[in-house]
Motif scaffolding. Sequence first.
Motif, short mmCIF file in Angstrom:
data_model
loop_
_atom_site.label_atom_id
_atom_site.label_comp_id
_atom_site.label_asym_id
_atom_site.label_seq_id
_atom_site.Cartn_x
_atom_site.Cartn_y
_atom_site.Cartn_z
N ASN A 143 20.21 -32.17 89.04
CA ASN A 143 20.46 -33.05 88.05
C ASN A 143 19.53 -33.23 86.77
OD1 ASN A 143 22.58 -34.77 86.84
ND2 ASN A 143 21.00 -36.47 87.18
N SER A 147 19.49 -32.23 82.86
CA SER A 147 19.31 -33.06 81.86
C SER A 147 18.70 -32.41 80.72
CB SER A 147 18.30 -34.29 82.21
OG SER A 147 16.94 -33.92 82.51
N THR A 187 18.10 -39.91 86.10
CA THR A 187 17.66 -38.93 85.71
C THR A 187 18.67 -38.36 84.58
OG1 THR A 187 18.80 -37.44 87.76
CG2 THR A 187 16.50 -38.11 87.71
#
Length: 187
Positions: A143, A147, A187
């Motif tokens: 993840n 981003s 995140t």
Amino acid sequence: MQTSFDKTQNGFFENLKLFLFDPYPTLYGDPWMNTYLSSVLSTFGFQTKYFIFTSLALHFLCAILLFYVLRKLDLDFRIALFSALVYLTMFIHFCSYIWPMAIHHLFVLFFSLLVLYLYFETTKRIDGNHNWKHLFWLTICANFLASFCQITILLLPVGILAHILVSSKNGRDRLKKYEIWMPLFIT
């Protein structure tokens, strides 16, 4: 003195370093786009067929991930297979193969499907009281890498929030899942 535009004379890691940390190429795309360009340029060279081949390989990988995500949702094998085949043959993705600068949507799809697959697998392990910590942190790392994609990647945590809201047994279970997955949302 070598400029940052002499990419074909550098190795893979030097091109990657230039694309990620040089102030000029970051104007041309997001970090995954720059990584894609530098890896194809340094590995194969500057011919369109190599960009098309790499895009097709990523597209096939997304179709495979879609199949596994649908299987994690306990859908029938045939439904998952035909959904992945429909995704694989959709004409809308054609622009990513002939125009390498449009590859960013494939990266968003790849990371969305990868994080969803890891999320569903981790959730099943948590519910079954199996060892889930290493897979949880792998999901958080994936993840974090996601981003760096375009802003449309924000649909991923919204989808995970919606899944937690719908799949929880009661309010206490929902709160427990929100607390567990808080690092993913951060995140």
